[in-house]
Design a protein around this motif. Structure first.
Motif, PDB file in Angstrom:
ATOM      1  N   THR A   1      24.002 -14.156 -15.766  1.00  0.00           N
ATOM      2  CA  THR A   1      23.313 -15.277 -14.988  1.00  0.00           C
ATOM      3  C   THR A   1      22.428 -14.505 -13.967  1.00  0.00           C
ATOM      4  OG1 THR A   1      25.218 -14.995 -13.353  1.00  0.00           O
ATOM      5  CG2 THR A   1      25.450 -16.896 -14.870  1.00  0.00           C
ATOM      6  N   GLN A   2      21.509 -15.321 -13.441  1.00  0.00           N
ATOM      7  CA  GLN A   2      20.678 -14.877 -12.422  1.00  0.00           C
ATOM      8  C   GLN A   2      20.478 -16.123 -11.263  1.00  0.00           C
ATOM      9  OE1 GLN A   2      17.216 -13.335 -14.268  1.00  0.00           O
ATOM     10  NE2 GLN A   2      16.577 -15.475 -14.962  1.00  0.00           N
ATOM     11  N   TRP A   3      20.052 -15.570 -10.023  1.00  0.00           N
ATOM     12  CA  TRP A   3      19.760 -16.566  -9.148  1.00  0.00           C
ATOM     13  C   TRP A   3      18.817 -16.235  -8.121  1.00  0.00           C
ATOM     14  CZ3 TRP A   3      24.091 -13.469  -9.384  1.00  0.00           C
ATOM     15  CH2 TRP A   3      24.292 -12.421  -8.299  1.00  0.00           C
ATOM     16  N   TYR A   4      17.840 -17.129  -8.074  1.00  0.00           N
ATOM     17  CA  TYR A   4      16.781 -16.983  -7.054  1.00  0.00           C
ATOM     18  C   TYR A   4      17.374 -17.363  -5.739  1.00  0.00           C
ATOM     19  CZ  TYR A   4      13.960 -16.901 -11.480  1.00  0.00           C
ATOM     20  OH  TYR A   4      13.488 -16.522 -12.592  1.00  0.00           O
ATOM     21  N   ALA A   5      16.424 -16.811  -4.679  1.00  0.00           N
ATOM     22  CA  ALA A   5      16.781 -17.197  -3.375  1.00  0.00           C
ATOM     23  C   ALA A   5      15.530 -16.987  -2.567  1.00  0.00           C
ATOM     24  CB  ALA A   5      17.934 -16.007  -2.823  1.00  0.00           C
ATOM     25  N   VAL A   6      15.679 -17.932  -1.462  1.00  0.00           N
ATOM     26  CA  VAL A   6      14.482 -17.582  -0.517  1.00  0.00           C
ATOM     27  C   VAL A   6      15.262 -17.861   0.910  1.00  0.00           C
ATOM     28  CG1 VAL A   6      12.488 -18.804  -1.846  1.00  0.00           C
ATOM     29  CG2 VAL A   6      13.996 -20.270  -0.749  1.00  0.00           C
ATOM     30  N   GLY A   7      14.433 -17.352   1.890  1.00  0.00           N
ATOM     31  CA  GLY A   7      14.900 -17.673   3.304  1.00  0.00           C
ATOM     32  C   GLY A   7      15.479 -16.309   3.895  1.00  0.00           C
ATOM     33  N   LEU A   8      15.573 -16.400   5.394  1.00  0.00           N
ATOM     34  CA  LEU A   8      16.205 -15.280   5.837  1.00  0.00           C
ATOM     35  C   LEU A   8      17.329 -14.625   5.444  1.00  0.00           C
ATOM     36  CD1 LEU A   8      15.925 -15.139   9.742  1.00  0.00           C
ATOM     37  CD2 LEU A   8      18.008 -14.632   8.870  1.00  0.00           C
ATOM     38  N   GLY A   9      17.503 -13.436   5.334  1.00  0.00           N
ATOM     39  CA  GLY A   9      18.809 -12.723   4.903  1.00  0.00           C
ATOM     40  C   GLY A   9      19.345 -13.051   3.577  1.00  0.00           C
ATOM     41  N   ALA A  10      18.485 -14.029   2.856  1.00  0.00           N
ATOM     42  CA  ALA A  10      19.130 -14.570   1.279  1.00  0.00           C
ATOM     43  C   ALA A  10      18.859 -13.126   0.443  1.00  0.00           C
ATOM     44  CB  ALA A  10      18.240 -15.604   1.129  1.00  0.00           C
ATOM     45  N   THR A  11      19.823 -13.070  -0.539  1.00  0.00           N
ATOM     46  CA  THR A  11      19.792 -12.267  -1.550  1.00  0.00           C
ATOM     47  C   THR A  11      19.366 -12.735  -2.973  1.00  0.00           C
ATOM     48  OG1 THR A  11      21.127 -10.643  -0.344  1.00  0.00           O
ATOM     49  CG2 THR A  11      21.023 -10.374  -2.781  1.00  0.00           C
ATOM     50  N   SER A  12      18.592 -12.436  -3.754  1.00  0.00           N
ATOM     51  CA  SER A  12      18.505 -12.928  -5.025  1.00  0.00           C
ATOM     52  C   SER A  12      18.865 -11.827  -6.066  1.00  0.00           C
ATOM     53  CB  SER A  12      17.057 -13.255  -5.124  1.00  0.00           C
ATOM     54  OG  SER A  12      16.078 -12.215  -5.060  1.00  0.00           O
ATOM     55  N   PHE A  13      18.812 -12.129  -7.397  1.00  0.00           N
ATOM     56  CA  PHE A  13      19.157 -11.356  -8.388  1.00  0.00           C
ATOM     57  C   PHE A  13      18.754 -11.949  -9.674  1.00  0.00           C
ATOM     58  CE2 PHE A  13      21.958 -10.040 -12.153  1.00  0.00           C
ATOM     59  CZ  PHE A  13      21.648  -8.675 -11.897  1.00  0.00           C
ATOM     60  N   VAL A  14      17.434 -11.395 -10.073  1.00  0.00           N
ATOM     61  CA  VAL A  14      16.578 -11.813 -11.045  1.00  0.00           C
ATOM     62  C   VAL A  14      16.273 -10.646 -11.988  1.00  0.00           C
ATOM     63  CG1 VAL A  14      14.382 -13.007 -11.790  1.00  0.00           C
ATOM     64  CG2 VAL A  14      15.816 -13.758  -9.584  1.00  0.00           C
ATOM     65  N   ARG A  15      16.259 -10.878 -13.104  1.00  0.00           N
ATOM     66  CA  ARG A  15      15.987  -9.854 -14.152  1.00  0.00           C
ATOM     67  C   ARG A  15      16.745  -8.266 -13.949  1.00  0.00           C
ATOM     68  NH1 ARG A  15      11.880 -13.309 -14.455  1.00  0.00           N
ATOM     69  NH2 ARG A  15      10.663 -12.170 -12.929  1.00  0.00           N
ATOM     70  N   GLY A  16      17.906  -8.358 -13.497  1.00  0.00           N
ATOM     71  CA  GLY A  16      18.652  -7.177 -13.052  1.00  0.00           C
ATOM     72  C   GLY A  16      18.050  -6.457 -11.975  1.00  0.00           C
ATOM     73  N   ARG A  17      17.441  -7.285 -11.211  1.00  0.00           N
ATOM     74  CA  ARG A  17      16.918  -6.656  -9.858  1.00  0.00           C
ATOM     75  C   ARG A  17      17.542  -7.427  -8.728  1.00  0.00           C
ATOM     76  NH1 ARG A  17      10.758  -6.291  -7.501  1.00  0.00           N
ATOM     77  NH2 ARG A  17      11.502  -5.055  -5.460  1.00  0.00           N
ATOM     78  N   VAL A  18      17.879  -6.704  -7.726  1.00  0.00           N
ATOM     79  CA  VAL A  18      18.570  -7.318  -6.442  1.00  0.00           C
ATOM     80  C   VAL A  18      17.568  -7.073  -5.167  1.00  0.00           C
ATOM     81  CG1 VAL A  18      20.466  -7.497  -4.594  1.00  0.00           C
ATOM     82  CG2 VAL A  18      21.113  -6.523  -6.969  1.00  0.00           C
ATOM     83  N   LYS A  19      17.371  -8.375  -4.624  1.00  0.00           N
ATOM     84  CA  LYS A  19      16.369  -8.074  -3.491  1.00  0.00           C
ATOM     85  C   LYS A  19      16.918  -9.000  -2.225  1.00  0.00           C
ATOM     86  CE  LYS A  19      12.112  -9.440  -4.078  1.00  0.00           C
ATOM     87  NZ  LYS A  19      10.765 -10.600  -4.319  1.00  0.00           N
ATOM     88  N   ALA A  20      17.214  -8.125  -1.305  1.00  0.00           N
ATOM     89  CA  ALA A  20      17.514  -8.730  -0.169  1.00  0.00           C
ATOM     90  C   ALA A  20      16.303  -9.086   0.960  1.00  0.00           C
ATOM     91  CB  ALA A  20      18.704  -7.909   0.609  1.00  0.00           C
ATOM     92  N   ARG A  21      16.247 -10.060   1.572  1.00  0.00           N
ATOM     93  CA  ARG A  21      15.317 -10.318   2.509  1.00  0.00           C
ATOM     94  C   ARG A  21      15.756 -10.127   3.997  1.00  0.00           C
ATOM     95  NH1 ARG A  21      15.570 -12.416  -2.204  1.00  0.00           N
ATOM     96  NH2 ARG A  21      13.774 -13.477  -2.906  1.00  0.00           N
ATOM     97  N   PRO A  22      14.913  -9.739   4.955  1.00  0.00           N
ATOM     98  CA  PRO A  22      15.084  -9.378   5.958  1.00  0.00           C
ATOM     99  C   PRO A  22      16.179 -10.275   6.861  1.00  0.00           C
ATOM    100  CG  PRO A  22      12.776  -8.859   5.898  1.00  0.00           C
ATOM    101  CD  PRO A  22      13.346  -9.640   4.484  1.00  0.00           C
ATOM    102  N   SER A  23      16.798 -10.108   7.753  1.00  0.00           N
ATOM    103  CA  SER A  23      17.697 -10.730   8.480  1.00  0.00           C
ATOM    104  C   SER A  23      17.547 -11.246   9.802  1.00  0.00           C
ATOM    105  CB  SER A  23      19.283  -9.990   8.337  1.00  0.00           C
ATOM    106  OG  SER A  23      19.316  -8.784   9.260  1.00  0.00           O
ATOM    107  N   THR A  24      16.224 -10.764  10.421  1.00  0.00           N
ATOM    108  CA  THR A  24      15.723 -11.519  11.927  1.00  0.00           C
ATOM    109  C   THR A  24      14.664 -12.314  11.461  1.00  0.00           C
ATOM    110  OG1 THR A  24      14.608  -9.816  12.477  1.00  0.00           O
ATOM    111  CG2 THR A  24      16.723  -9.607  12.958  1.00  0.00           C
ATOM    112  N   LEU A  25      14.280 -13.249  12.069  1.00  0.00           N
ATOM    113  CA  LEU A  25      13.202 -14.021  11.882  1.00  0.00           C
ATOM    114  C   LEU A  25      11.919 -13.362  11.928  1.00  0.00           C
ATOM    115  CD1 LEU A  25      12.256 -17.120  11.262  1.00  0.00           C
ATOM    116  CD2 LEU A  25      12.297 -17.612  13.642  1.00  0.00           C
ATOM    117  N   PHE A  26      11.804 -12.502  13.047  1.00  0.00           N
ATOM    118  CA  PHE A  26      10.625 -11.842  13.219  1.00  0.00           C
ATOM    119  C   PHE A  26      10.132 -11.058  11.904  1.00  0.00           C
ATOM    120  CE2 PHE A  26       8.264  -8.049  14.184  1.00  0.00           C
ATOM    121  CZ  PHE A  26       7.102  -8.457  14.960  1.00  0.00           C
TER     122      PHE A  26
END
Length: 585
Positions: free
Chosen positions: A430-455
């Motif tokens: 499976t895979q999941w997309y994600a958007v937003g502050l601090g969210a983590t996605s996993f697409v095509r075998g790649r994990v991507k974590a977004r920054p955790s502060t608004l700035f």
């Protein structure tokens, strides 16, 4: 090793005592099942719940949306999603009225309006509304920007692979936080319209898509619920946590028990017979006895009307940087209102270190700091929870998750009320997309974590390249890195699958990684297998073998068993790397 075996046996003895106590309390026979050792919000595992869209925005040109609720409402008779290749989408809405004392999630405390008692209150509310509108406008813009770049990336990928537009079918969309119910309906609509109805979006909704929104009691009214229902929100996750006002106050929660009852009444009023909602509870809380915890579970299952289809029970985690972390000696940051209680921290730390069961408390202002329960007490509460929920017709399908069965008689059945979104996180392919502050996605075998502060998040959205997929020529060094990534993925699958009822498919491991990794997994689980905490089950309809942890004794020791497996997997990889290096030389 001897100490570990003794500890296992002591806990098993506690389980037998639990059986006796439960029968004495009159709850009927207990079938011992699973455990919630850490919060399962997948965003936390790596998880927890405006001005209108600017009319002339050129970021995303949305089309007129068709309310999903008018097209489909989840039918309890539908089969639970196979989820073998399911795709989900997570949207992080970080707004909270305040930060709870145990919370270390990526949130933005926004405060709340005051009751109108004077002209000064009215002035405050006007300023508060303007401030929140500005915050929400900026955050919604950032989400739109991230979505635009995501659409460009996915459409480019579709063209390169000769796929058509709308080539990604979503099984679930999950609005988590934070408290998404604090966001204006217009914000939720803007995001949903962009994902599902924008001409540039590669995403399409599955016919039975599950759209979940996390809510806190007291953060919505009938009009907001009706609007969310019409947008297609067909599952509600309600953060109740406790049915005791004193416990809620100690946790720093903003709602009351009265808010809980009123909120469930509103949910029933708006959704009627189609209502599908889950509730969150926290176990292992300071000062909560077994009798009080039993009452909490009884209320959740028997008193709520209509009853929830799903219950998540999370064991309290003491996190650094939280108020509880300061009180119980595992952190160094407290909220402003609690800084007067610094002298209490050392006493609380002593309780935590010694695991005392003393009923004594320390009082500071309006705060009563109870000692933490011992590990044995926490395990006992967990065993009781598993048995009680099982006896009330719930499937314990994951360490922290219980879903109502259509028939209490069929205890091996699969509930249609499982969280489809969480099953995406726990899947193999499976895979999941994600958007937003601090969210983590996993697409095509790649994990991507977004920054955790608004700035940092807004800056990242502005600076992230539109096309970040860079093809590089594979070298021996990059190949070694890819092997490391593959091992990380295997460990992630092992961690998540062994927390589920179905366990880990060893044939999948063999196909993807080879026999030596299967052997390493079984070697790591050897002690658990010897003690009856795990089993290797073979399907009656195929030759598939699965490693499963016992429900619930095996789940109590899941961290130890999984850690042992990780050690064996890393040793296999290290041997492989050494052999590869020798061959190259």
């Amino acid at each position: 090793m001897m100490k570990l075996r003794c500890y296992y046996r002591r806990t098993i003895a506690l389980c037998l005592l639990l059986q006796y106590v439960t029968n004495c309390l009159g709850f009927g026979p207990v079938v011992l099942r699973k455990s919630p050792w850490q919060k399962d919000d997948p965003q936390s595992l790596g998880s927890r719940h405006c001005p209108r869209l600017v009319a002339n925005s050129l970021l995303l040109a949305t089309t007129t949306s068709t309310p999903l609720a008018a097209c489909h409402v989840i039918d309890p008779k539908e089969s639970s999603c196979d989820a073998s290749r399911a795709v989900g989408f997570y949207v992080h809405i970080p707004y909270c009225r305040r930060r709870c004392r145990y919370c270390n999630f990526d949130i933005l405390p926004i405060g709340q309006e005051r009751k109108i008692t004077s002209s000064s209150s009215d002035d405050y509310n006007e300023l508060w509304n303007k401030g929140f509108e500005a915050l929400d406008r900026n955050y919604t813009w950032a989400i739109q920007q991230e979505l635009r770049k995501l659409f460009e990336r996915e459409n480019h990928f579709a063209v390169m692979n000769d796929n058509s537009r709308k080539s990604v079918t979503l099984r679930s969309i999950y609005f988590g936080g934070g408290t998404p119910s604090l966001a204006p309906v217009s914000t939720i609509q803007t995001i949903l319209d962009a994902i599902l109805y924008n001409d540039q979006s590669p995403f399409a909704a599955a016919p039975n898509i599950e759209i979940t929104l996390e809510m806190d009691p007291g953060t919505f009214d009938q009009a907001k619920l009706e609007a969310l229902r019409d947008l297609g929100v067909n599952r509600i996750s309600l953060g109740i946590q406790s049915f005791s006002n004193s416990v809620l106050q100690s946790l720093g929660r903003q709602h009351t028990v009265k808010d809980v009852w009123e909120s469930i009444g509103l949910l029933h009023l708006v959704y009627g017979d189609t209502l599908n909602y889950s509730i969150d509870l926290i176990s292992g809380l300071p000062g909560v006895s077994l009798a009080e915890w039993a009452k909490t579970l009884h209320t959740a299952v028997n008193a709520l009307q209509p009853p929830p289809n799903h219950v998540s029970v999370y064991d309290l985690q003491i996190e650094a940087g939280t108020v509880f972390g300061k009180w119980y000696g595992n952190g160094d940051v407290a909220e402003e209102s609690d800084r007067t209680h610094n002298s209490l921290a050392s006493k609380a730390s002593t309780w935590h270190a010694t695991k005392t069961t003393s009923p004594s408390i320390v009082t500071g202002g309006d705060v009563k700091i109870h000692p933490l329960p011992s590990d044995e007490q926490t395990a006992f509460h967990y065993q009781y929870t598993a048995g009680f929920m099982r006896s009330k017709g719930f499937e314990h399908y994951e360490v922290s998750s219980y879903a109502r069965l259509l028939s209490c008689a069929d205890d091996e059945a699969t509930s249609p009320w499982r969280s489809q979104h969480n099953q995406v996180y726990w899947g193999y392919n499976t895979q999941w997309y994600a958007v937003g502050l601090g969210a983590t996605s996993f697409v095509r075998g790649r994990v991507k974590a977004r920054p955790s502060t608004l700035f940092d998040y807004v800056k990242w959205v502005r600076e992230e390249p539109d096309d970040e997929e860079v093809q590089v020529e594979e070298t021996a060094e990059s190949s070694e890195r890819n092997e490391q990534v593959d091992l990380d993925r295997l460990q992630d699958v092992v961690l998540k699958r062994l927390r589920t009822k179905e366990g880990l498919d060893l044939n999948w491991v063999r196909t993807q990684y080879g026999e030596r990794y299967v052997s390493a997994i079984l070697k790591g689980a050897e002690l658990g297998l010897d003690l009856g905490l795990a089993t290797v089950a073979e399907s009656s309809s195929s030759s598939n073998k699965r490693l499963q942890l016992d429900d619930s004794k095996g789940f109590l020791f899941s961290n130890s068993i999984i850690s042992s497996i990780f050690v064996e997997l890393e040793q296999v990889q290290n041997v492989g790397c050494i052999s590869s290096g020798r061959a190259q030389r």
